[in-house]
Design a protein around this motif. Structure first.
Motif, PDB file in Angstrom:
ATOM      1  N   SER A 146       0.801  -1.221   0.000  1.00  0.00           N
ATOM      2  CA  SER A 146       0.000   0.000   0.000  1.00  0.00           C
ATOM      3  C   SER A 146       0.830   1.266   0.000  1.00  0.00           C
ATOM      4  O   SER A 146       0.306   2.349  -0.236  1.00  0.00           O
ATOM      5  CB  SER A 146      -0.915  -0.007   1.232  1.00  0.00           C
ATOM      6  OG  SER A 146      -0.136  -0.003   2.417  1.00  0.00           O
ATOM      7  N   LYS A 252      -6.672   6.787   6.302  1.00  0.00           N
ATOM      8  CA  LYS A 252      -7.170   6.300   5.009  1.00  0.00           C
ATOM      9  C   LYS A 252      -7.071   7.383   3.941  1.00  0.00           C
ATOM     10  O   LYS A 252      -6.659   7.134   2.806  1.00  0.00           O
ATOM     11  CB  LYS A 252      -8.620   5.835   5.148  1.00  0.00           C
ATOM     12  CG  LYS A 252      -8.815   4.599   6.017  1.00  0.00           C
ATOM     13  CD  LYS A 252     -10.283   4.233   6.080  1.00  0.00           C
ATOM     14  CE  LYS A 252     -10.502   3.006   6.968  1.00  0.00           C
ATOM     15  NZ  LYS A 252     -11.943   2.654   7.052  1.00  0.00           N
ATOM     16  N   LEU A 256      -4.976   7.188   0.546  1.00  0.00           N
ATOM     17  CA  LEU A 256      -5.626   7.368  -0.758  1.00  0.00           C
ATOM     18  C   LEU A 256      -4.986   8.515  -1.549  1.00  0.00           C
ATOM     19  O   LEU A 256      -4.818   8.444  -2.772  1.00  0.00           O
ATOM     20  CB  LEU A 256      -7.124   7.618  -0.569  1.00  0.00           C
ATOM     21  CG  LEU A 256      -7.929   6.418  -0.045  1.00  0.00           C
ATOM     22  CD1 LEU A 256      -9.369   6.825   0.208  1.00  0.00           C
ATOM     23  CD2 LEU A 256      -7.877   5.259  -1.048  1.00  0.00           C
ATOM     24  N   GLN A 257      -4.618   9.611  -0.845  1.00  0.00           N
ATOM     25  CA  GLN A 257      -3.942  10.718  -1.536  1.00  0.00           C
ATOM     26  C   GLN A 257      -2.590  10.269  -2.096  1.00  0.00           C
ATOM     27  O   GLN A 257      -2.225  10.619  -3.220  1.00  0.00           O
ATOM     28  CB  GLN A 257      -3.752  11.879  -0.562  1.00  0.00           C
ATOM     29  CG  GLN A 257      -5.042  12.618  -0.236  1.00  0.00           C
ATOM     30  CD  GLN A 257      -4.820  13.726   0.776  1.00  0.00           C
ATOM     31  OE1 GLN A 257      -3.724  13.828   1.353  1.00  0.00           O
ATOM     32  NE2 GLN A 257      -5.834  14.546   1.020  1.00  0.00           N
ATOM     33  N   GLN A 259      -1.806   7.231  -2.915  1.00  0.00           N
ATOM     34  CA  GLN A 259      -2.069   6.357  -4.066  1.00  0.00           C
ATOM     35  C   GLN A 259      -2.456   7.173  -5.291  1.00  0.00           C
ATOM     36  O   GLN A 259      -2.067   6.857  -6.416  1.00  0.00           O
ATOM     37  CB  GLN A 259      -3.183   5.363  -3.710  1.00  0.00           C
ATOM     38  CG  GLN A 259      -2.761   4.299  -2.703  1.00  0.00           C
ATOM     39  CD  GLN A 259      -3.873   3.325  -2.401  1.00  0.00           C
ATOM     40  OE1 GLN A 259      -5.000   3.502  -2.863  1.00  0.00           O
ATOM     41  NE2 GLN A 259      -3.553   2.298  -1.601  1.00  0.00           N
TER      42      GLN A 259
END
Length: 852
Positions: A146, A252, A256-257, A259
């Motif tokens: 991740s 999270k 997400l940022q 990613q």
């Protein structure tokens, strides 16, 4: 699961670069698969660990380790030393586990994967070589998937150009998303083939795909997709749920940022890759169309035309490629030239800036000085006036002192004139004693200077062991000592025997040596010779000169022989030499002029060799060192005349030195010619200067006999260290010590040599070795002995002592013994030469018979 990011060392031609790769261990086949990112579906390659070995070297750097397979060596790099040790330990365990189970019984995939890690590691617990390494969760495991992949300097640098098809599949999968891609049944990659038989187990589908790979090489990506999908279904889908359990909403959002940023950069790089791959695809489609046309062609002509068209295309592309490579080379050269020009301009600009800075400093200093002067002009005028008055007062005081001094001087001169008239009578009586005392003092001074130079020479030999400051001081002292102080001696006034750079015949008193050590030795020698001359001037030289002055008409007698052995003064030498030459040579009228005319009309074969030897004649004499010297043409004419006078010899190297010494003393070239004739034809035995030099070789054997008799210890020393003295003495006999002895001793040797013959050369050769016998016996190395013998004749400083040894200590020396020895050795040498000629003739005859 054993997975994580590692840097893999890739090779692009001669350049090696590190590329970031996601590594995943496949336990079914004991392979370590690697991808560009964790989100890729197809691996770029794999490493077979079943037969691999692992290695980590300290010199490679921190975190670098190697996996050595039978076919290749993979160099990997972890983010830390702990991560590297974890990977190595886990890979060892997985390799042992796979090999151990394979050797016992076949194991299914589910059994191997689901087996607890503690069971697999039991074998290592008993071996306490390496304690278990703590898992670095930030670099290894599913959580590392991740995290953003390590970034490289450029986006394209991390792309694998060896696997374009795999890169396209992974790129499309990452852009479109795994669900959309797997749900699309009409894309060009035929992903729907993986769902045609969903009821089949993964192993059966994989076996079918592997079987299909044998039929079509393009089916290989399908197998990789199946394996990757199976891994994604087993590991990756559960990742968001695990993250949701352990992280709050802010974490999270951050993930997400990250990613999103990673995917944005990935999209940019993939777009560039897609463009490149589109071009490759178009080229492949074009080739496919051409191949289809070739296969569908009905006749051979059409196929041949297609092949020709393809060959023309290949030739065109090859020529374009060569042109582009040539253009690339030219551009690289232009770039190199421009870079060098830029560097030169930078250096020039830097120099100008430094000059400008220096000028600004000068301007500022001058400005400040001018400002100070303008600020106080009155004080400056007062200062100048006070200084002028003070200077005038000092001048007045000096004038008063001068007047008093002149008065005192006048009184003194009056009394001095009176005293001089009374002392004048006693001066003549004390003059002789003062001259002798002065000579002794100058001799002592020369000895002190010689000892001082000897000390400097010893320090020069020890310079490598001295500190740098002391070595520089010694070097400066040596340079000062080597400079002649003729002007200082002239300023000192009275000097009995002033040292000049050249002696009466133009020889350098201190030879110009290239080696600094020899320069110092030459200066020491010159000082010692001067000291000996000063000491013997009044005791020996003046009585000897008085005897020569009393000699009237010359006639052979024992008294004249003794005087000539003692040495002929400079003012009488020319007259005595002329008399000796006239006594032994009957000069033919106009013979020399006739030989000169013949040499001008007809070129002698030896003319070229004479011209080559002229510049090498007496290089330490100022009358021959320059090509424009007046004696050079005279020497040329003397040698050419002799070559026509004696055709049997013509010219031999060494005659130039004999003629040069004769010209220096006799000055007249015709007399020098007859002196050369006297030496070659009367004094030296026959064949001494012939092509074979046979008599010269005989004399070397005779000299060795005399050396064994007169100096047995020295000869035994030479034999012990295998020293061949003829290598040194051959030139002595050939040119009568020219260029071997200093000029003062050389001319004394020649005085006796011209009067008595070659026996004098034997006497002085033995005397030279006797003079230096003890010094030679102290040397116990053959190389050092040869080095000493090269210049030891130049270290003879006492000519009187050498003469004493030659004519007194070596007696008896009868001429009859010399003749008998020469005859005996000549017969032996001729026998040896005859045997050599017989062997040579037999060899030539044998070779001629062997030829077909």
């Amino acid at each position: 699961k054993l997975c994580g990011y590692l840097n893999k060392l890739g090779i692009k031609g001669p350049i090696k670069t590190w590329k970031s790769r996601w590594f995943f261990y496949d336990g079914n086949k004991c392979h370590l698969l690697y991808y560009r990112t964790a989100q890729d579906i197809n691996p770029l390659g794999s490493i077979d660990l079943s037969s691999a070995s692992f290695d980590c070297k300290v010199e490679n750097g921190e975190g670098v380790f190697e996996i050595r397979t039978p076919s290749r060596v993979f160099t990997l790099k972890a983010i830390s030393k702990q991560a590297m040790m974890y990977w190595l330990q886990q890979l060892q365990m997985r390799r042992w586990e796979f090999c151990n189970i394979q050797s016992r019984f076949p194991v299914g995939r589910s059994q191997l994967v689901n087996e607890p890690l503690a069971i697999r590691t039991d074998v290592f617990d008993s071996e306490d070589f390496l304690p278990p390494v703590k898992t670095p969760t930030e670099a290894v495991g599913l959580k590392a998937a991740s995290l953003p992949a390590p970034q490289t300097s450029t986006a394209l640098q991390n792309i694998s150009l060896k696997h374009p098809w795999t890169e396209i599949q992974n790129t499309v999968y990452n852009i479109c998303g795994s669900k959309q891609l797997w749900g699309n049944n009409g894309n060009i990659f035929n992903f729907n083939e993986f769902q045609e038989h969903p009821e089949k187990p993964d192993e059966e589908r994989e076996a079918e795909v592997e079987a299909g790979c044998a039929e079509d090489g393009r089916m290989e990506p399908k197998l990789n997709w199946i394996r990757k999908a199976r891994w994604m279904n087993s590991g990756i889908p559960g990742l968001p749920e695990e993250l949701s359990k352990e992280r709050n909403p802010m974490d999270k959002v951050t993930v997400l940022q990250q990613q999103m940023l990673m995917l944005t950069e990935e999209v940019k790089s993939q777009k560039e890759l897609v463009k490149l791959l589109h071009k490759a695809l178009e080229a492949a489609q074009q080739e496919k169309r051409v191949s289809s046309m070739y296969l569908t062609a009905a006749e051979d002509k059409d196929r041949l035309e297609l092949v020709r068209h393809k060959v023309r295309q290949i030739a065109d592309l090859t020529s374009r490629l060569e042109a582009l490579e040539q253009e690339k080379k030219e551009l690289e050269q232009m770039l190199t030239l421009r870079d060098s020009h830029i560097e030169e301009l930078k250096e020039h600009v830097q120099l100008l800036m430094e000059k400008n800075h220096a000028k600004q400093k000068v301007i500022m200093a001058l400005t400040e000085q001018m400002a100070q002067e303008l600020s106080d002009p009155v004080s400056e005028a007062n200062t100048i006036t006070a200084a002028t008055l003070y200077k005038q007062q000092e001048e007045i005081e000096h004038l008063k002192d001068d007047i008093d001094a002149y008065k005192t001087q006048n009184q003194f001169l009056n009394s001095e004139i009176h005293q001089v008239t009374r002392l004048w009578t006693s001066v003549a009586e004390n003059e002789k004693a003062l001259l002798m005392k002065c000579a002794c003092l100058q001799a002592q001074n020369c000895q002190m200077e010689s000892k001082y130079l000897t000390v400097l020479r010893k320090l020069q030999e020890a310079m490598p062991d001295l500190p740098s400051t002391h070595a520089d001081l010694v070097k400066n002292l040596i340079q000062q000592a080597l400079q002649w102080d003729v002007n200082e001696e002239a300023e000192e006034g009275f000097n009995l025997n002033p040292v000049s750079e050249y002696d009466e015949y133009g020889f350098m008193t201190v030879p110009d040596c290239e080696v600094e050590d020899w320069k110092l030795l030459a200066k020491i020698q010159a000082l010692e010779i001067k000291s000996n001359n000063l000491r013997s001037q009044e005791v020996v030289e003046k009585p000897l000169r008085d005897k020569w002055n009393s000699v009237g008409e010359l006639s052979p007698s024992p008294e004249l022989k003794s005087l000539i052995r003692s040495g002929i003064p400079v003012e009488h030498r020319q007259r005595v030499w002329r008399w000796i030459v006239s006594q032994h040579c009957s000069r033919l009228p106009h013979h020399y002029q006739r030989l000169l005319r013949q040499s001008r009309s007809t070129e002698h074969p030896a003319c070229r060799q004479i011209e080559l030897d002229l510049p090498r004649t007496l290089t330490n004499n100022k009358h021959f060192s320059s090509p424009t010297s007046q004696l050079i043409p005279k020497l040329r004419r003397v040698l050419l005349a002799f070559s026509w006078h004696n055709p049997a010899i013509g010219y031999c190297q060494g005659l130039n030195r004999l003629a040069a010494v004769a010209l220096l003393v006799l000055e007249d070239e015709e007399t020098a010619f007859w002196c050369l004739v006297h030496i070659v034809e009367n004094l030296m035995p026959a064949d001494y200067y012939s092509d074979t030099l046979i008599t010269s070789q005989v004399d070397q054997r005779v000299f060795k006999d005399f050396l064994s008799e007169k100096l047995p210890r020295l000869m035994a020393h030479f034999e012990q260290y295998q020293i061949d003295v003829s290598l040194i003495t051959f030139n002595w006999f050939l040119v009568a010590f020219v260029d071997s002895l200093v000029s003062d001793i050389l001319l004394r040797v020649w005085d006796a040599f011209l009067y008595e013959g070659t026996k004098v050369i034997f006497r002085y050769a033995l005397a030279i070795f006797k003079y230096n016998e003890e010094e030679i016996l102290r040397i116990h190395d053959s190389v050092e002995i040869y080095q000493y013998l090269r210049f030891f004749t130049r270290m003879i400083m006492d000519g009187r002592k050498l003469m004493n040894i030659a004519f007194n200590d070596l007696n008896p020396f009868p001429m009859k013994v010399l003749r008998n020895r020469r005859a005996m050795h000549r017969e032996e040498l001729e026998t040896e030469l005859y045997e050599l000629e017989q062997i040579k003739a037999a060899y030539v005859k044998e070779r001629a018979e062997q030829r077909p």
